[in-house]
Design a protein around this motif. Structure first.
Motif, short mmCIF file in Angstrom:
data_model
loop_
_atom_site.label_atom_id
_atom_site.label_comp_id
_atom_site.label_asym_id
_atom_site.label_seq_id
_atom_site.Cartn_x
_atom_site.Cartn_y
_atom_site.Cartn_z
N VAL A 283 0.83 -1.20 0.00
CA VAL A 283 0.00 0.00 0.00
C VAL A 283 0.87 1.26 0.00
O VAL A 283 1.87 1.34 0.72
CB VAL A 283 -0.92 0.01 1.23
N ASN A 284 0.51 2.23 -0.83
CA ASN A 284 1.13 3.54 -0.82
C ASN A 284 0.48 4.33 0.33
O ASN A 284 -0.63 4.85 0.18
CB ASN A 284 0.91 4.24 -2.16
N ILE A 285 1.16 4.39 1.46
CA ILE A 285 0.57 4.98 2.67
C ILE A 285 0.27 6.46 2.49
O ILE A 285 -0.80 6.94 2.89
CB ILE A 285 1.50 4.76 3.89
N LYS A 286 1.19 7.21 1.88
CA LYS A 286 0.98 8.65 1.73
C LYS A 286 -0.27 8.95 0.90
O LYS A 286 -1.12 9.76 1.30
CB LYS A 286 2.21 9.29 1.07
N SER A 287 -0.40 8.30 -0.25
CA SER A 287 -1.57 8.52 -1.10
C SER A 287 -2.85 8.04 -0.44
O SER A 287 -3.90 8.68 -0.54
CB SER A 287 -1.38 7.81 -2.45
N THR A 288 -2.76 6.91 0.27
CA THR A 288 -3.93 6.35 0.94
C THR A 288 -4.42 7.29 2.05
O THR A 288 -5.63 7.50 2.21
CB THR A 288 -3.61 4.97 1.52
N LEU A 295 -13.06 10.35 4.59
CA LEU A 295 -13.96 9.50 5.39
C LEU A 295 -13.98 9.86 6.87
O LEU A 295 -14.94 9.52 7.57
CB LEU A 295 -13.55 8.03 5.25
N GLY A 296 -12.91 10.49 7.36
CA GLY A 296 -12.86 10.78 8.80
C GLY A 296 -11.51 11.31 9.21
O GLY A 296 -10.75 11.85 8.41
N SER A 297 -11.20 11.15 10.50
CA SER A 297 -9.94 11.63 11.05
C SER A 297 -8.83 10.62 10.78
O SER A 297 -9.00 9.43 11.02
CB SER A 297 -10.09 11.85 12.56
N VAL A 298 -7.69 11.12 10.28
CA VAL A 298 -6.61 10.22 9.85
C VAL A 298 -5.31 10.57 10.55
O VAL A 298 -4.93 11.73 10.67
CB VAL A 298 -6.40 10.30 8.32
N LYS A 299 -4.61 9.54 11.03
CA LYS A 299 -3.25 9.67 11.53
C LYS A 299 -2.37 8.84 10.61
O LYS A 299 -2.69 7.69 10.32
CB LYS A 299 -3.13 9.17 12.97
N CYS A 300 -1.27 9.44 10.16
CA CYS A 300 -0.48 8.78 9.13
C CYS A 300 1.00 8.82 9.49
O CYS A 300 1.51 9.86 9.93
CB CYS A 300 -0.71 9.49 7.81
N SER A 301 1.70 7.71 9.31
CA SER A 301 3.14 7.66 9.49
C SER A 301 3.74 6.89 8.32
O SER A 301 3.66 5.65 8.28
CB SER A 301 3.51 6.98 10.81
N THR A 302 4.31 7.63 7.37
CA THR A 302 4.95 6.96 6.24
C THR A 302 6.22 6.22 6.69
O THR A 302 6.60 5.21 6.11
CB THR A 302 5.31 7.97 5.15
N ILE A 306 2.09 3.08 8.32
CA ILE A 306 0.78 2.86 8.93
C ILE A 306 -0.14 4.06 8.65
O ILE A 306 0.28 5.21 8.76
CB ILE A 306 0.88 2.67 10.46
N ALA A 307 -1.39 3.76 8.33
CA ALA A 307 -2.44 4.77 8.23
C ALA A 307 -3.58 4.36 9.15
O ALA A 307 -4.02 3.21 9.11
CB ALA A 307 -2.94 4.88 6.79
N MET A 308 -4.05 5.29 9.99
CA MET A 308 -5.14 4.99 10.93
C MET A 308 -6.30 5.93 10.68
O MET A 308 -6.13 7.15 10.64
CB MET A 308 -4.65 5.11 12.37
N VAL A 316 -9.89 1.91 11.75
CA VAL A 316 -9.28 1.07 10.73
C VAL A 316 -7.80 1.40 10.65
O VAL A 316 -7.43 2.57 10.54
CB VAL A 316 -9.92 1.31 9.34
N THR A 317 -6.97 0.36 10.72
CA THR A 317 -5.53 0.54 10.57
C THR A 317 -5.07 -0.18 9.32
O THR A 317 -5.37 -1.36 9.12
CB THR A 317 -4.76 -0.02 11.78
#
Length: 350
Positions: A283-288, A295-302, A306-308, A316-317
């Motif tokens: 999965v391309n985390i940055k684009s995802t 859809l909602g609140s997102v926390k992202c760590s490239t 991980i995308a949450m 959803v993780t």
């Protein structure tokens, strides 16, 4: 969600639009075209004959189009003259679909249509299909995805409608090992082998995979092949067209139900329900993450991969390697609904 509700969503996605449907005559494009002819403002179904499809592909598409009463056009092209396709790279499906949908884009413009729609469904998003990225890049509409249809639900609905469709619409290039050149010789011997096996078994779905001159047979009705005389006949026929070795996969190759998510006990949180699924691609985390913000609140760590996503009290993780975990859901049905929302926003690494 009940199929009837999904059908209504599907209708609204294409209602009163001028639509070009990428039409193979398979289950998904058949359902899409059937609904489009009823609710769209204008419909043109286009089949691309790229020179690497099963022998009966075009004729079957014509028959299905005639049965459902749609305007249908077949466009011929020879992908075997394109070196980028012939080299058979790991993303060959992206190369192929990009060529096909570029042609459809030209036709859409010529006919003054509003959009291109194809039969991608939710189940397709769980498979290793690089070509789906073409849909995003070219803004191809996916009404079955929007409505949440799985492959099984599409077949179930077609059955209730009494509609026929072609069960064999996959490109023969997918039978050839990646990075092994796609040649007319390989395509022709695969065509011959699959036609032979369809005649011998009566199976609608037959695959003969070409792995460096080794034929790997996959059929629905394997029982009809379990005879020494029949096997000897197949062996000699396939070797006569260039295969050096003939093998058989004895697994189940018919349509079967696949769970979208599976239950996983939550060891640290006894009162929490957790479901997960594994995607067969990275999965391309940055684009995802950018997509999930819709859809909602997102926390992202490239860095961690991980995308949450937090949406309506559920979590959803998504992990770079393809695992998706749903937490704080009510049950399996709720987890499936959540995944159906999330999957169209996942972007794979090409």
């Amino acid at each position: 969600m009940e199929i009837e509700k999904k059908l209504e969503i599907l209708k609204e996605e294409i209602r009163d639009k001028k639509v070009l449907v990428a039409f193979s005559g398979g289950a998904d494009s058949t359902l899409l075209a059937k609904v489009a002819v009823e609710v769209s403002k204008e419909l043109l179904a286009v089949t691309i004959d790229n020179g690497v499809m099963p022998n009966d592909f075009v004729e079957n598409a014509r028959k299905v189009a005639e049965e459902i009463g749609i305007k249908h056009r077949v466009v011929k092209d020879d992908f075997l003259t394109d070196e980028s396709f012939k080299s058979n790279p790991p993303n060959r499906c992206y190369v192929c679909k990009n060529k096909m949908y570029s042609k459809l884009g030209e036709i859409m413009a010529q006919e003054n249509l509003d959009e291109i729609a194809d039969g991608t469904n939710i189940s397709d998003l769980l498979e290793d299909r690089p070509g789906i990225m073409v849909n995003y890049n070219k803004n191809i509409k996916n009404p079955l995805v929007k409505a949440g249809f799985t492959a099984e639900e599409v077949r179930e609905l077609l059955g209730s409608m009494g509609l026929n469709y072609s069960p064999s619409t996959t490109c023969l290039a997918t039978r050839i090992s990646k990075n092994s050149e796609i040649t007319p010789k390989k395509i022709n011997r695969i065509k011959y082998a699959e036609s032979l096996l369809k005649g011998l078994t009566g199976s609608a779905v037959v695959r003969v995979r070409d792995n460096e001159d080794t034929a790997l047979i996959e059929v629905e009705k394997i029982d009809k092949l379990l005879n020494r005389g029949v096997l000897s006949h197949i062996d000699s026929e396939l070797k006569a067209v260039g295969f050096k070795r003939v093998t058989m996969d004895i697994g189940d190759h018919g349509d079967s139900k696949k769970d979208i998510v599976v239950y996983k006990p939550c060891k640290d949180e006894k009162n929490k329900i957790m479901f997960e699924t594994e995607l067969p691609y990275s999965v391309n985390i940055k684009s995802t993450c950018g997509e999930l913000e819709k859809l909602g609140s997102v926390k992202c760590s490239t860095e961690m991969g991980i995308a949450m996503l937090e949406t309506e009290g559920r979590n959803v993780t998504i992990f770079k390697k393809g695992k998706i975990v749903a937490r704080r859901v009510i049950d399996k049905e709720d987890a499936e609904k959540l995944l159906i929302q999330v999957l169209p926003h996942v972007r794979r690494v090409i």
